[in-house]
Scaffold this motif. Structure first.
Motif, PDB file in Angstrom:
ATOM      1  N   GLY A 185     -33.947 -20.076 -92.265  1.00  0.00           N
ATOM      2  CA  GLY A 185     -33.742 -19.368 -93.583  1.00  0.00           C
ATOM      3  C   GLY A 185     -32.368 -19.950 -94.378  1.00  0.00           C
ATOM      4  O   GLY A 185     -31.972 -21.022 -93.767  1.00  0.00           O
ATOM      5  N   GLN A 188     -32.338 -23.925 -94.516  1.00  0.00           N
ATOM      6  CA  GLN A 188     -32.185 -24.751 -93.446  1.00  0.00           C
ATOM      7  C   GLN A 188     -33.130 -25.476 -93.207  1.00  0.00           C
ATOM      8  O   GLN A 188     -33.080 -26.470 -92.546  1.00  0.00           O
ATOM      9  N   GLU A 194     -26.420 -28.495 -89.231  1.00  0.00           N
ATOM     10  CA  GLU A 194     -24.939 -28.963 -89.170  1.00  0.00           C
ATOM     11  C   GLU A 194     -24.722 -29.207 -87.520  1.00  0.00           C
ATOM     12  O   GLU A 194     -25.501 -28.620 -86.561  1.00  0.00           O
ATOM     13  N   PRO A 195     -23.775 -29.961 -87.486  1.00  0.00           N
ATOM     14  CA  PRO A 195     -23.461 -30.178 -85.962  1.00  0.00           C
ATOM     15  C   PRO A 195     -23.167 -29.264 -85.105  1.00  0.00           C
ATOM     16  O   PRO A 195     -22.442 -28.273 -85.494  1.00  0.00           O
ATOM     17  N   LYS A 197     -23.961 -27.240 -80.865  1.00  0.00           N
ATOM     18  CA  LYS A 197     -24.547 -27.511 -79.343  1.00  0.00           C
ATOM     19  C   LYS A 197     -25.869 -27.613 -79.296  1.00  0.00           C
ATOM     20  O   LYS A 197     -26.466 -28.095 -78.332  1.00  0.00           O
TER      21      LYS A 197
ATOM     22  N   PRO B 316     -26.395 -16.857 -85.805  1.00  0.00           N
ATOM     23  CA  PRO B 316     -27.036 -17.874 -84.912  1.00  0.00           C
ATOM     24  C   PRO B 316     -26.441 -19.165 -85.139  1.00  0.00           C
ATOM     25  O   PRO B 316     -26.569 -19.950 -84.298  1.00  0.00           O
ATOM     26  N   ALA B 317     -25.714 -19.365 -86.164  1.00  0.00           N
ATOM     27  CA  ALA B 317     -24.999 -20.484 -86.549  1.00  0.00           C
ATOM     28  C   ALA B 317     -24.019 -20.866 -85.351  1.00  0.00           C
ATOM     29  O   ALA B 317     -23.959 -21.666 -84.710  1.00  0.00           O
ATOM     30  N   THR B 320     -24.944 -21.214 -81.868  1.00  0.00           N
ATOM     31  CA  THR B 320     -25.581 -22.345 -81.440  1.00  0.00           C
ATOM     32  C   THR B 320     -24.406 -23.626 -81.555  1.00  0.00           C
ATOM     33  O   THR B 320     -24.678 -24.594 -81.643  1.00  0.00           O
ATOM     34  N   GLY B 321     -23.219 -23.218 -81.442  1.00  0.00           N
ATOM     35  CA  GLY B 321     -22.092 -23.975 -81.619  1.00  0.00           C
ATOM     36  C   GLY B 321     -21.631 -24.778 -83.057  1.00  0.00           C
ATOM     37  O   GLY B 321     -21.029 -25.493 -83.002  1.00  0.00           O
ATOM     38  N   LYS B 322     -22.441 -24.072 -83.928  1.00  0.00           N
ATOM     39  CA  LYS B 322     -21.801 -24.678 -85.405  1.00  0.00           C
ATOM     40  C   LYS B 322     -20.531 -24.263 -85.667  1.00  0.00           C
ATOM     41  O   LYS B 322     -20.039 -23.132 -85.198  1.00  0.00           O
ATOM     42  N   GLU B 381     -19.177 -27.649 -94.496  1.00  0.00           N
ATOM     43  CA  GLU B 381     -20.010 -27.808 -93.182  1.00  0.00           C
ATOM     44  C   GLU B 381     -20.170 -26.282 -92.614  1.00  0.00           C
ATOM     45  O   GLU B 381     -21.312 -25.943 -92.211  1.00  0.00           O
ATOM     46  N   ASN B 384     -22.682 -24.808 -95.276  1.00  0.00           N
ATOM     47  CA  ASN B 384     -23.886 -24.904 -95.250  1.00  0.00           C
ATOM     48  C   ASN B 384     -24.745 -24.736 -94.264  1.00  0.00           C
ATOM     49  O   ASN B 384     -25.985 -25.020 -93.911  1.00  0.00           O
ATOM     50  N   ALA B 385     -23.989 -24.286 -93.007  1.00  0.00           N
ATOM     51  CA  ALA B 385     -24.657 -23.902 -91.872  1.00  0.00           C
ATOM     52  C   ALA B 385     -25.467 -22.325 -92.009  1.00  0.00           C
ATOM     53  O   ALA B 385     -26.169 -22.007 -91.078  1.00  0.00           O
ATOM     54  N   CYS B 386     -25.041 -21.699 -92.984  1.00  0.00           N
ATOM     55  CA  CYS B 386     -25.615 -20.163 -92.853  1.00  0.00           C
ATOM     56  C   CYS B 386     -27.097 -20.159 -93.466  1.00  0.00           C
ATOM     57  O   CYS B 386     -27.581 -20.738 -94.147  1.00  0.00           O
ATOM     58  N   THR B 387     -27.800 -19.448 -92.164  1.00  0.00           N
ATOM     59  CA  THR B 387     -29.234 -19.318 -92.553  1.00  0.00           C
ATOM     60  C   THR B 387     -29.525 -18.110 -93.513  1.00  0.00           C
ATOM     61  O   THR B 387     -30.789 -17.625 -93.475  1.00  0.00           O
ATOM     62  N   THR B 388     -28.514 -17.521 -93.854  1.00  0.00           N
ATOM     63  CA  THR B 388     -28.723 -16.208 -94.724  1.00  0.00           C
ATOM     64  C   THR B 388     -29.527 -15.123 -94.061  1.00  0.00           C
ATOM     65  O   THR B 388     -30.370 -14.452 -94.670  1.00  0.00           O
ATOM     66  N   PRO B 421     -25.814 -30.787 -99.035  1.00  0.00           N
ATOM     67  CA  PRO B 421     -26.465 -31.457 -98.110  1.00  0.00           C
ATOM     68  C   PRO B 421     -27.354 -32.409 -98.938  1.00  0.00           C
ATOM     69  O   PRO B 421     -28.214 -31.942 -99.727  1.00  0.00           O
TER      70      PRO B 421
END
Lengths: 255, 452
Positions: A185, A188, A194-195, A197, B316-317, B320-322, B381, B384-388, B421
């Motif tokens: 979503g 993405q 994005e970097p 794990k 979720p971001a 998973t370590g964002k 950074e 831009n990692a947000c999946t909304t 991005p």
């Protein structure tokens, strides 16, 4: 729709296919499956074909509201031109944008997601599933897409469809309001992560695999891709399949 | 007499300084864009009653929900008790309501005591959760330093507040038997009727009197300390959560806020006769660069945040370590508001935008410029990692929307800066030119032929 209009008729419903449903190999199968169901129950439907374009959702979520509004005005002109009243779509992102965002720009339609339509058809007895069929006793887990679930509050329709399949529904540890996103979503889908794990889809696939289900049911073309890739990354693609709900029904009916 | 005088002076000082600080917060919130939020009163009050008063969303995590409820109800009832403390303090009387209310008084104070005891237990559990169990959400990067100390200080203050209630009431219970003319009969209080004798039996009247006064003063002083600590602390939520739930957005979650300035331009494309967009206007800033471009509701959100981290724990971001953490976004907005607020207070003309400086021009939010913005706190950074996915919106127990500022800042990145991005640029041009986010060479209806 052009053909319907040429004959001066209106189909019962417009099927908004969406970009993934039109172009993506995997999502095309879902599109065809939904068409088969609509034919089987005798519901007349039209598609916009080449007149349909992206709803603009990925542009809007990425921050490009200019492009989104361009798409919105364009699509609304077409939809209003055909005097469309009711729309079904197999993509929760299209569903959300058409339902919640187009009214502000003059597009007012009754929009339903295909899982809601399936539930209606089953409830009305128009769509009869074979009890004890292909899925009897099989473990199926259901992945809530964000834009059907959390964003639009539709949690039960897809689950009731799964129950009608006589399958054993096993929930993941995060489900319903707490469901974990597949990672696609917010545009993405169209960029690298994005970097971090781990990839989000792999984290979600792990949760799905933990249930021991052999089928992961989804309702969104992007979730379908992400979950399939996630299962592959865990090297479980031989044992666990990812399907859209409507595909399960087509299998059950042997269409 | 001296006690009364000291009380009145301390109270006036504390209330005055408190009011001044809350004035600053109001000013900072109003640094945001004006936006009319109203209507649907029924739904708004429903949110206040269920979510703020009723703590509805706290119970998705029922352990935290129950213990938080103890502290919260103890806080509410303490507010009621303060009425008597103020009357006693100002007029130099003792337990003003005890003689007139009789049995009702016993019930009310017993209620305070039971809740305070439960809150005492809850506070210890919360201290342990933070410091011994080390729940991951309390130890993310943004929680280092002041936020961590802040959380512990609040819990410590709470312990002191509760200790004061029991030393005050406990000693009072014993004093009632020694000097009933001053220490009115309160009836058998639920906790101090046994805790008082247990802790203080055998002490002389003088010592008991000191303990009772110590408790009374500690209690009211801690209330004043809290009042003046709140504006500096995440604990501010005990007040702001109420208006925040009232003003929460009622539009569908899936509906992003419109950009009317964009609509005007787009409409002029579709309907050129409707009038050209005036080109001589200053090019507007699209999206959000700084707090001034956020709605005041976004800023109210930031002051409401109590840094519980449920949003971040469900993101979720972040999972998973964002780098993205929705809580950090809210904390950053608050930090930036404070930063701008302090600079405005300094009235220093170096913060006036260069082209607007001149004789007699004083610093205001309209001409403010310190060369910094929210982007000095929040990186692309993170945005831009947000999946909304709205998990953060769903998780917040006080109806904060951390996703909204993220998406508004994306709009600035894309529309004003033309950055973002690299993968998104071809996606945009495919949508614009081909009507689909993927560049395709086949027709959109090809699948129909393939299916036949």
């Amino acid at each position: 729709m052009a053909e319907w209009a040429a004959e001066g008729k209106q189909p019962e419903i417009l099927f908004w296919v969406g970009c993934a449903g039109s172009y993506d190999d995997r999502a095309q199968k879902v599109t065809v499956a939904l068409c088969k169901i609509l034919d089987a129950v005798g519901m007349s439907f039209g598609v916009l074909g080449t007149e349909e374009t992206c709803t603009g959702d990925p542009a809007r979520r990425a921050g490009n509201d200019f492009l989104f509004q361009m798409m919105a005005f364009q699509n609304i002109q077409v939809l209003n031109g055909y005097e469309v009243k009711k729309i079904v779509t197999a993509c929760p992102h299209c569903f959300n944008t058409l339902k919640n965002e187009y009214p502000e720009y003059g597009g007012h339609y009754e929009v339903i997601h295909h899982t809601q339509l399936l539930q209606q058809l089953i409830n009305e007895g128009k769509l009869k599933l074979e009890g004890g069929g292909t899925f009897k006793g099989k473990k199926i887990t259901y992945h809530d897409s964000c834009y059907l679930g959390r964003v639009n509050g539709v949690y039960e329709a897809p689950r009731s469809v799964l129950e009608a399949l006589d399958a054993e529904l096993v929930e993941m540890k995060r489900c319903r309001t707490n469901g974990l996103c597949c990672g696609a979503g917010g545009s993405q889908m169209f960029k690298e992560d994005e970097p971090g794990k781990q990839r989000i889809n792999e984290a979600r696939a792990e949760e799905a695999l933990e249930t021991g289900a052999t089928i992961i049911a989804a309702n969104c073309p992007f979730c379908l891709t992400m979950m399939t890739d996630g299962v592959k990354a865990k090297d479980k693609q031989e044992e666990v399949m990812v399907y859209d709900l409507v595909e399960l029904i087509v299998q059950n009916k042997g269409l | 007499m001296i006690q009364q005088l000291i009380f009145i002076l301390v109270a006036l000082g504390a209330l005055g300084y408190g009011a001044w600080q809350f004035g600053k917060i109001r000013r900072n919130i109003l640094l945001g864009k004006d936006e009319k939020i109203g209507g649907h009163l029924g739904q708004r009050w429903r949110n206040v009653l269920l979510v703020a008063f009723g703590q509805q969303k706290m119970f998705t995590n029922w352990v935290a929900g129950v213990f938080h409820l103890f502290i919260y109800t103890a806080f509410l009832i303490t507010v009621v008790e303060l009425i008597e403390i103020f009357i006693d303090g100002i007029f130099g009387v003792h337990r003003f309501f005890a003689p007139s209310l009789g049995g009702v008084y016993t019930v009310i104070i017993s209620f305070v005591e039971v809740l305070s005891l439960l809150a005492f237990v809850a506070t210890f559990i919360f201290l342990a959760r933070r410091n011994l169990l080390k729940l991951p959400r309390f130890h993310k990067a943004e929680m280092k330093g002041w936020p961590f100390l802040d959380a512990n200080l609040i819990l410590l203050f709470e312990l002191l507040l509760i200790v004061s209630v029991f030393s005050m009431n406990g000693a009072d219970t014993l004093l009632q038997q020694i000097n009933p003319s001053h220490y009115h009969d309160t009836g058998n209080l639920a906790v101090s009727s046994w805790m008082g004798p247990m802790l203080f039996s055998g002490l002389k009247e003088g010592s008991l009197h000191i303990i009772e006064r110590f408790g009374w003063w500690l209690h009211i002083l801690m209330v004043f300390v809290f009042l003046n600590y709140l504006p500096k602390s995440k604990h501010l939520h005990i007040i702001i959560a109420f208006p925040n739930t009232y003003f929460a957005r009622l539009t569908p979650r899936g509906q992003m806020e419109n950009m009317p300035e964009v609509t005007r331009t787009v409409q002029s494309f579709f309907n050129p006769e409707a009038g050209e967009v005036a080109m001589d206007e200053e090019i507007p800033t699209f999206g959000v660069k700084d707090i001034f471009h956020l709605s005041w509701k976004n800023l109210l959100d930031a002051y409401t945040c109590t840094e519980c981290g449920r949003c971040t724990a469900s993101c979720p971001a972040n999972l998973t370590g964002k780098k993205l953490s929705p809580r950090k976004i809210m904390m950053d907005i608050r930090d930036r508001m404070e930063e701008v607020g302090h600079k405005l207070d300094s009235k220093d003309s170096q913060y006036i935008r260069e082209d607007l400086r001149g004789e007699g021009v004083s610093l205001s939010k309209e001409n403010f410029s310190d060369g910094k913005s929210l982007f000095d706190h929040i990186s692309p950074e993170e945005l831009n990692a947000c999946t909304t996915c709205n998990a953060c919106v769903e998780a917040c127990p006080v109806l904060i929307n951390p996703m909204e500022p993220i998406l508004k800042m994306r709009r600035y990145e894309i529309l004003t800066e033309s950055k973002g991005p690299a993968d998104w640029m071809p996606m945009f041009s495919s949508i614009e030119n081909g009507g689909s986010p993927w560049q395709m060479s086949i027709g959109r209806d090809q699948w129909i032929q393939d299916a036949k």
